[in-house]
Write a protein that holds these residues in place. Sequence first.
Motif, short mmCIF file in Angstrom:
data_model
loop_
_atom_site.label_atom_id
_atom_site.label_comp_id
_atom_site.label_asym_id
_atom_site.label_seq_id
_atom_site.Cartn_x
_atom_site.Cartn_y
_atom_site.Cartn_z
N ILE A 347 57.83 33.17 25.08
CA ILE A 347 59.04 34.13 25.22
C ILE A 347 59.41 33.64 26.33
N LEU A 348 60.77 32.48 26.48
CA LEU A 348 61.09 32.05 27.90
C LEU A 348 61.85 33.35 28.35
N VAL A 349 61.44 32.67 29.45
CA VAL A 349 62.26 33.54 30.69
C VAL A 349 63.13 32.91 31.71
N ASN A 350 64.14 33.29 31.38
CA ASN A 350 65.80 32.62 32.28
C ASN A 350 65.79 32.81 33.60
N MET A 351 65.55 31.47 34.32
CA MET A 351 66.28 31.55 35.66
C MET A 351 67.41 32.09 36.33
N THR A 352 68.65 31.52 35.55
CA THR A 352 69.37 32.19 35.71
C THR A 352 69.96 32.92 35.36
N ASP A 353 71.48 33.12 35.92
CA ASP A 353 71.83 34.76 35.55
C ASP A 353 73.25 34.39 34.21
N PRO A 354 72.69 35.10 32.76
CA PRO A 354 72.75 35.18 31.48
C PRO A 354 74.63 35.65 32.00
N ARG A 355 74.82 36.91 32.85
CA ARG A 355 76.04 37.42 33.00
C ARG A 355 77.01 37.17 33.59
N LYS A 356 76.75 36.06 34.21
CA LYS A 356 77.49 35.71 34.91
C LYS A 356 78.11 34.21 34.96
N GLU A 357 79.74 34.02 34.62
CA GLU A 357 80.47 32.99 34.45
C GLU A 357 81.43 32.37 35.41
N VAL A 358 80.55 30.91 35.46
CA VAL A 358 80.65 29.73 36.70
C VAL A 358 81.18 28.82 35.91
N ASP A 359 82.59 28.07 35.99
CA ASP A 359 83.19 27.26 35.68
C ASP A 359 82.71 27.13 34.53
#
Lengths: 625, 319
Positions: A347-359
């Motif tokens: 299982i890979l754990v995302n270190m960044t926010d998948p909900r927030k769209e930036v650029d």
Amino acid sequence: METLRELEAAARLGQLSRRDVLKRAAALGASAPVIASLLAACARQEATPTPASAAQTPAAAKPPPAASPTPAAAASPTPAPAAKRGQGGLVKLLWWQAPTILNPHLAQGSKDFNASRLVLEPLADINDKGELVPVLAAEIPSVENGGVRKDAKTVTWKLKKDVKWSDGQPFTSKDVKFTYEYVIDEKTTATTIANYTVIESIETPDDFTVVIRFKDPNPAWMNVFVGPYGRILPQHILKDYVGEKARTAPFNLNPIGTGPYKVKEFKPGDVVVYEMNENYRELDKPYFAQVEFKGGGDATTAARAVLQTGEVDYAWNLQVEAQVLDQLEKAGVGVVEVIEGVNVERILVNMTDPRKEVDGERSKLGVPHPWQSDLRVRQAYALACQRDVIANTLYGRAGKATSNILVAPERFVSKNTSWKLDLDAAAKLLDEAGWTKGPDGVRQKDGVRMEVVYQTTINPVRQKTQEIIKSAFEKLGIKVELKSIEASVFFSSDPGNPDTAAHFYTDLEMFTNGPSSTYPIDYMVSWYGKPDNIAQKANNWSGNNYERWQNEEYDKLYEQALVELDPKKQEELFIKMNDLVVNNVVVIPLVHRNSVSGRKKDLTGLELSRWTDETWNIANWRRSS
Amino acid sequence: MTQYLIRRILISIPTLVAISIVIFTILALAPGDPLSELAMNPAVPPEVRQRIRQSMGLDDPIPVRYVKWASSMLRGDFGYSFRSKSPVSDLIRQRLPTTLYVIGTAYLVSVLIAIPVGVLSAVRQYSIFDNIATTLAFIGFSLPTFVTGILFILVFSVKLGWLPMIYRTTIEVEGLAGLWMKIKQALMPIAVLGLFETAALTRYTRAAMLETIHQDYVRTARAKGLSERVVIMRHAMRNALIPVVTIVALSIPGIFTGAVITEQIFRVPGMGSLLISAIRDNDTPVIMAITIIFSTLVVLFNLIADILYGVLDPRIKYE
């Protein structure tokens, strides 16, 4: 170099422990493959305690050749002296995916590599222990035979002299050089190109010597012209098909090779029929006159065909539920062959926010995940994964629980990690991190609810794994939404599709991966933190690092491993890299997967290897009476 | 008549163009990638896969891709398969004979059985024969081919060991023994498909026949003193066959495109299995070629069915 030979003999006799061998070999300045073979010698000794006298004879009476990995070749079953080539008639192989192309450098799946191995050969192949076995090479280059320079920037291969292509033309070093030129041309669009970009130049001082110069010291020199990605192509056939014309070559469907077989008939997507190559260098091989390589269907009926009805002699990759496989094997017609694999379901754990769209992109580097960027939360995740239940009930013989991301080769496997299921400790960690249960039982902090999306491909075993993880997470107060995506979409490199593994627009994702080389540097790049290696919009998500985890220590270790030649230090580096990824819970390793195939009882001589194609030694396959 | 034909053919051209645009767009919009199988192989890093993707033209705008495809299509060139790099026409040429043999035989068998059985059970309505025939038809119609396929494999291959479960196109045994092997391996797929088709067609034939035998002109024929045979064959059956002919004609394109599920179960290398594996691999040129051939055949057989109406029923005239 006499000392090294003595060392190997001692290792073979079991007079030295593995640790001792390592220490002494390192002191002698031996290269990686040499040490690997030494260790293998220990392993053999430790695994099968044979009477010392018996083991002594070959080792003591005749000093082993300097190219020490050869014993593996000698260990393969040698046919009876009276053996005549082709006496075995027809052997039927069944792959439930059908080969579509027989040029391995343009191959698009393992079935294509497997099917072309009967015809096209590399300089050397890799047995299950990770040792190099000479195929077109006369011997394996090593530091002591002068094949590998001390700085590992130059490797010299000596080729066998009695080899002919199946059309009668002689095989020479020109073909090896040509293969490099063919693959490296970007317009050829070879899938194998990545292994060859490290080469600076190739020289052919004579017809049977190939000198490879690398751009940098290359501890992974054995990735070149070895194994599935290293097959040699005939210059006299393909010289006019380099670059854009590569795809139009008739060779792609009807290759001319040096292997034990040649193609008699090929229907892409259905079947390949091979017949003996009369020019094959070993006069008493192959045993079978014809091979039928049928593709298509599904894994369960394939298992039935080899284990129950005996319609085929060998069936590939039997991804069948454990109980079904056991029951089919009871029919007594066939045997299930299990070898340890190199892959880990994780299982890979995302270190960044998948909900927030930036650029215009989500999961953007530099936008930390609201809770998964906290190590305590990730540790809680790892404590909630019941890996033994997943391995035993869902995988059976096909896997075992693991706490490592690097499970092969043996010398790089960390013994420092462990896993356990402890929901109380997990809950405590989450409380400490400030994520407390709200009135509806879901943990939250500052108005943010801990709701994770967990994606993987559509596959019954994966969906069941998701369920097991989900129920444990929900006990902890983490809400889990499961998502499953068609594999061809999930693994596509389409920059426009948000559902790919590389986009990773969810909190967790699960798939299987593992090294393709015995020097697994191209696998460890998955956690290298330099921005151009991070999968993101700037590089069309073509980076290898999906978790967007950055760690200076890891980056340093990785950079050192790229050029490290000392085997002892290599081990330290890889084990440290593994431990960093595991202890930081960037990845939660679940199951070390085995490869499972089936053979009819009377088919013998198989030497399945996790490092190369099942068909690599098909010339030795026999039918016992 | 000629005018009618020309008009119909002219109408079918925009139809085919529209079909191809729709299918092409759906395929282009569908996610996925022909190289996904190598995605988790560290030896094939993402940038290599992306470059190959570009070289296949998959990142071009959809209209550009369509025009490229359509212009080579007009020159009779189906293009190259992404997977095997061989011309799509070669792939189809390899698959078509097997499909025609297996699926075609199944259809032929089902027509030969279904029409007499349907007619007879309508004529002898509620007789024992009718009851058995309708029950069997009902069962055959309700069982999907993937159930009967696996059932047949379990009974005839696993339990009895009479028939092989893997279809091979590479049998090389000479003479009668070889011929028998070739027939033997086709028995199960033909039976599975035949059962389903026969069941459906029997029900249609029976229903159509029941409708006609109660018509006034049939009673008149009997009143004229014609023999029962002539009444049924000449007066009733000829009229009852009009809807049946439509169904048979419209299912003929299916013989060319194969039966996806049945071919998959028995590993019959026909058009159906080519189509399904092409879809799985996102092999657009192959999918497009098969669907275009299929749509052309459907349009063509619609036309043929319409013309056959005129032959069977003189009242229908085309202007």
